[in-house]
Design a protein around this motif. Structure first.
Motif, PDB file in Angstrom:
ATOM      1  N   PHE B  34       0.843  -1.195   0.000  1.00 44.17           N
ATOM      2  CA  PHE B  34       0.000   0.000   0.000  1.00 44.17           C
ATOM      3  C   PHE B  34       0.881   1.248   0.000  1.00 44.17           C
ATOM      4  O   PHE B  34       1.926   1.275   0.655  1.00 44.17           O
ATOM      5  CB  PHE B  34      -0.890   0.032   1.255  1.00 44.17           C
ATOM      6  CG  PHE B  34      -1.756  -1.181   1.429  1.00 44.17           C
ATOM      7  CD1 PHE B  34      -1.371  -2.196   2.286  1.00 44.17           C
ATOM      8  CD2 PHE B  34      -2.951  -1.309   0.738  1.00 44.17           C
ATOM      9  CE1 PHE B  34      -2.174  -3.316   2.462  1.00 44.17           C
ATOM     10  CE2 PHE B  34      -3.753  -2.428   0.911  1.00 44.17           C
ATOM     11  CZ  PHE B  34      -3.357  -3.428   1.772  1.00 44.17           C
ATOM     12  N   TYR B  36       0.830   5.331   0.852  1.00 42.44           N
ATOM     13  CA  TYR B  36       0.122   6.406   1.544  1.00 42.44           C
ATOM     14  C   TYR B  36       0.861   7.720   1.315  1.00 42.44           C
ATOM     15  O   TYR B  36       2.062   7.754   1.057  1.00 42.44           O
ATOM     16  CB  TYR B  36       0.081   6.149   3.057  1.00 42.44           C
ATOM     17  CG  TYR B  36      -0.764   4.980   3.495  1.00 42.44           C
ATOM     18  CD1 TYR B  36      -0.238   3.695   3.527  1.00 42.44           C
ATOM     19  CD2 TYR B  36      -2.071   5.159   3.919  1.00 42.44           C
ATOM     20  CE1 TYR B  36      -0.999   2.617   3.951  1.00 42.44           C
ATOM     21  CE2 TYR B  36      -2.845   4.084   4.352  1.00 42.44           C
ATOM     22  CZ  TYR B  36      -2.303   2.816   4.366  1.00 42.44           C
ATOM     23  OH  TYR B  36      -3.055   1.755   4.794  1.00 42.44           O
ATOM     24  N   GLN B  38       1.098  11.700   3.200  1.00 40.74           N
ATOM     25  CA  GLN B  38       0.727  12.516   4.347  1.00 40.74           C
ATOM     26  C   GLN B  38       1.199  13.944   4.154  1.00 40.74           C
ATOM     27  O   GLN B  38       2.405  14.202   4.091  1.00 40.74           O
ATOM     28  CB  GLN B  38       1.305  11.949   5.642  1.00 40.74           C
ATOM     29  CG  GLN B  38       0.852  12.708   6.876  1.00 40.74           C
ATOM     30  CD  GLN B  38       1.475  12.181   8.150  1.00 40.74           C
ATOM     31  OE1 GLN B  38       2.592  11.677   8.131  1.00 40.74           O
ATOM     32  NE2 GLN B  38       0.763  12.300   9.261  1.00 40.74           N
ATOM     33  N   LYS B  41       0.299  18.053   9.004  1.00 36.77           N
ATOM     34  CA  LYS B  41      -0.851  18.149   9.904  1.00 36.77           C
ATOM     35  C   LYS B  41      -2.093  17.438   9.362  1.00 36.77           C
ATOM     36  O   LYS B  41      -3.215  17.723   9.798  1.00 36.77           O
ATOM     37  CB  LYS B  41      -1.194  19.622  10.204  1.00 36.77           C
ATOM     38  CG  LYS B  41      -0.061  20.371  10.873  1.00 36.77           C
ATOM     39  CD  LYS B  41      -0.498  21.751  11.287  1.00 36.77           C
ATOM     40  CE  LYS B  41       0.654  22.557  11.856  1.00 36.77           C
ATOM     41  NZ  LYS B  41       1.179  21.957  13.095  1.00 36.77           N
ATOM     42  N   GLN B  42      -1.887  16.512   8.444  1.00 39.04           N
ATOM     43  CA  GLN B  42      -3.007  15.737   7.908  1.00 39.04           C
ATOM     44  C   GLN B  42      -2.798  14.252   8.185  1.00 39.04           C
ATOM     45  O   GLN B  42      -1.723  13.824   8.596  1.00 39.04           O
ATOM     46  CB  GLN B  42      -3.135  15.959   6.390  1.00 39.04           C
ATOM     47  CG  GLN B  42      -3.362  17.399   5.997  1.00 39.04           C
ATOM     48  CD  GLN B  42      -4.661  17.942   6.518  1.00 39.04           C
ATOM     49  OE1 GLN B  42      -5.694  17.289   6.470  1.00 39.04           O
ATOM     50  NE2 GLN B  42      -4.611  19.160   7.061  1.00 39.04           N
ATOM     51  N   SER B  43      -3.853  13.484   7.948  1.00 39.35           N
ATOM     52  CA  SER B  43      -3.772  12.039   8.124  1.00 39.35           C
ATOM     53  C   SER B  43      -2.972  11.407   7.000  1.00 39.35           C
ATOM     54  O   SER B  43      -2.806  11.991   5.924  1.00 39.35           O
ATOM     55  CB  SER B  43      -5.163  11.417   8.123  1.00 39.35           C
ATOM     56  OG  SER B  43      -5.984  11.969   9.107  1.00 39.35           O
ATOM     57  N   LEU B  44      -2.518  10.195   7.255  1.00 41.41           N
ATOM     58  CA  LEU B  44      -1.985   9.389   6.156  1.00 41.41           C
ATOM     59  C   LEU B  44      -3.181   9.013   5.268  1.00 41.41           C
ATOM     60  O   LEU B  44      -4.166   8.461   5.741  1.00 41.41           O
ATOM     61  CB  LEU B  44      -1.355   8.094   6.664  1.00 41.41           C
ATOM     62  CG  LEU B  44       0.055   8.139   7.193  1.00 41.41           C
ATOM     63  CD1 LEU B  44       0.101   8.715   8.584  1.00 41.41           C
ATOM     64  CD2 LEU B  44       0.658   6.735   7.198  1.00 41.41           C
ATOM     65  N   LEU B  46      -4.521   6.895   1.989  1.00 38.36           N
ATOM     66  CA  LEU B  46      -4.204   5.812   1.068  1.00 38.36           C
ATOM     67  C   LEU B  46      -4.263   6.328  -0.360  1.00 38.36           C
ATOM     68  O   LEU B  46      -5.268   6.923  -0.768  1.00 38.36           O
ATOM     69  CB  LEU B  46      -5.180   4.655   1.258  1.00 38.36           C
ATOM     70  CG  LEU B  46      -4.974   3.446   0.352  1.00 38.36           C
ATOM     71  CD1 LEU B  46      -3.657   2.750   0.679  1.00 38.36           C
ATOM     72  CD2 LEU B  46      -6.135   2.469   0.496  1.00 38.36           C
ATOM     73  N   PHE B  91       4.939  13.607   2.391  1.00 39.67           N
ATOM     74  CA  PHE B  91       5.592  12.454   3.015  1.00 39.67           C
ATOM     75  C   PHE B  91       4.885  11.211   2.488  1.00 39.67           C
ATOM     76  O   PHE B  91       3.678  11.065   2.634  1.00 39.67           O
ATOM     77  CB  PHE B  91       5.471  12.566   4.541  1.00 39.67           C
ATOM     78  CG  PHE B  91       6.303  11.585   5.303  1.00 39.67           C
ATOM     79  CD1 PHE B  91       5.706  10.664   6.157  1.00 39.67           C
ATOM     80  CD2 PHE B  91       7.674  11.589   5.200  1.00 39.67           C
ATOM     81  CE1 PHE B  91       6.482   9.765   6.887  1.00 39.67           C
ATOM     82  CE2 PHE B  91       8.456  10.695   5.920  1.00 39.67           C
ATOM     83  CZ  PHE B  91       7.847   9.784   6.767  1.00 39.67           C
ATOM     84  N   ILE B  93       4.567   7.040   2.388  1.00 43.11           N
ATOM     85  CA  ILE B  93       4.864   5.854   3.191  1.00 43.11           C
ATOM     86  C   ILE B  93       4.305   4.624   2.499  1.00 43.11           C
ATOM     87  O   ILE B  93       3.170   4.641   2.000  1.00 43.11           O
ATOM     88  CB  ILE B  93       4.249   5.947   4.598  1.00 43.11           C
ATOM     89  CG1 ILE B  93       4.804   7.145   5.358  1.00 43.11           C
ATOM     90  CG2 ILE B  93       4.500   4.679   5.398  1.00 43.11           C
ATOM     91  CD1 ILE B  93       4.206   7.312   6.742  1.00 43.11           C
ATOM     92  N   PHE B 109       5.328  -1.418   7.878  1.00 45.78           N
ATOM     93  CA  PHE B 109       5.473  -0.117   7.239  1.00 45.78           C
ATOM     94  C   PHE B 109       6.930   0.244   7.004  1.00 45.78           C
ATOM     95  O   PHE B 109       7.814  -0.097   7.797  1.00 45.78           O
ATOM     96  CB  PHE B 109       4.847   0.972   8.112  1.00 45.78           C
ATOM     97  CG  PHE B 109       3.347   0.962   8.099  1.00 45.78           C
ATOM     98  CD1 PHE B 109       2.643   0.078   8.898  1.00 45.78           C
ATOM     99  CD2 PHE B 109       2.645   1.813   7.271  1.00 45.78           C
ATOM    100  CE1 PHE B 109       1.261   0.052   8.882  1.00 45.78           C
ATOM    101  CE2 PHE B 109       1.262   1.801   7.250  1.00 45.78           C
ATOM    102  CZ  PHE B 109       0.573   0.918   8.059  1.00 45.78           C
ATOM    103  N   GLY B 110       7.154   0.954   5.910  1.00 47.05           N
ATOM    104  CA  GLY B 110       8.446   1.581   5.693  1.00 47.05           C
ATOM    105  C   GLY B 110       8.574   2.838   6.539  1.00 47.05           C
ATOM    106  O   GLY B 110       7.610   3.281   7.166  1.00 47.05           O
ATOM    107  N   SER B 111       9.765   3.419   6.528  1.00 48.77           N
ATOM    108  CA  SER B 111      10.024   4.597   7.363  1.00 48.77           C
ATOM    109  C   SER B 111       9.642   5.895   6.664  1.00 48.77           C
ATOM    110  O   SER B 111       9.738   6.966   7.251  1.00 48.77           O
ATOM    111  CB  SER B 111      11.491   4.641   7.785  1.00 48.77           C
ATOM    112  OG  SER B 111      12.317   4.600   6.655  1.00 48.77           O
TER     113      SER B 111
END
Lengths: 115, 118
Positions: B34, B36, B38, B41-44, B46, B91, B93, B109-111
């Protein structure tokens, strides 16, 4: 659609203080709920989860209880340590837990614990 | 535990160039990954679901021609941001699903990759 709302940070606490990070959700079905933690420079790691109402997830001193009546899954720890400094994400999945499906995340809450 | 390696961890590029981000599962085979995104100040959010050997499934509002996903092997998925613009700065992910019976938890998850487009 499904969504997660969690308290905004950053949260700054002294070592041994009590921690609460609020998380509420909106979902049409019966989701599974998760807390993930991201330490600096690392990927998100599963901290704990709950798959049905009244379940309590716990790990490393952290706890969260799945409250269907209040649609909440607040994260708590009785005594935080400096090593708990990280970003915490609340998430939900409308699929069966532990099945590795895509998750809906909150915005994340940054926690800084000072000595 | 299972590890997902994401590379690069940060990248700065000029507007109009393309950037490739790699996501590797290091000790398990991942038929599904998957991606994602980000914003501050927002959600991750998809972006897409990547399935090995088939086309990715994109979420509504995500341009498939702009965000090219290739999942040619069981351990590698790539996300290419084509003709990047400043609004693509974000960002990114990845996460990978471990379907092996031994896996107690299935999602890793990756970093993350911080992309800055100038």
């Amino acid at each position: 659609g499904d969504s997660v709302t969690q308290m905004e940070g950053p949260v700054t606490l002294s070592e041994e203080a009590f921690l609460t990070i609020n998380c509420t959700y909106t979902a049409t079905g019966y989701p599974s709920l998760f807390w993930y933690v991201q330490y600096p420079g690392e990927g998100l790691q599963l901290l704990l989860k709950a798959t049905k109402a009244d379940d309590k997830g716990s790990n490393k001193g952290f706890e969260a209880t799945y409250r269907k009546e209040t649609t909440s899954f607040h994260l708590e720890k009785g005594s935080v340590q400096v090593s708990d400094s990280a970003v915490y994400f609340c998430a939900l999945s409308d699929r069966p837990s532990n099945s590795g499906y895509a998750l809906n995340f909150g915005k994340g809450t940054s926690l800084l614990v000072t000595p | 535990g299972a590890v997902v390696s994401q590379h690069p961890s940060w990248v700065i590029c000029k507007s109009g160039t393309s950037v490739k981000i790699e996501c590797r599962s290091l000790d398990f085979q991942a038929t599904t990954m998957f991606w994602y995104r980000q914003f501050p100040k927002q959600s991750l959010m998809l972006m897409a679901t990547s399935n090995e050997g088939s086309k990715a499934t994109y979420e509504q509002g995500v341009e498939k021609d702009k965000f090219l996903i290739n999942h040619a092997s069981l351990t590698l998925s790539t996300l290419t941001v084509t003709s990047a613009h400043p609004e693509d700065s974000s960002f990114y992910i990845c996460s990978a699903r471990d379907n092996s019976p031994r896996a107690n938890e299935k999602l890793f998850f990756g970093s993350g990759t911080q992309l800055s487009v100038l």
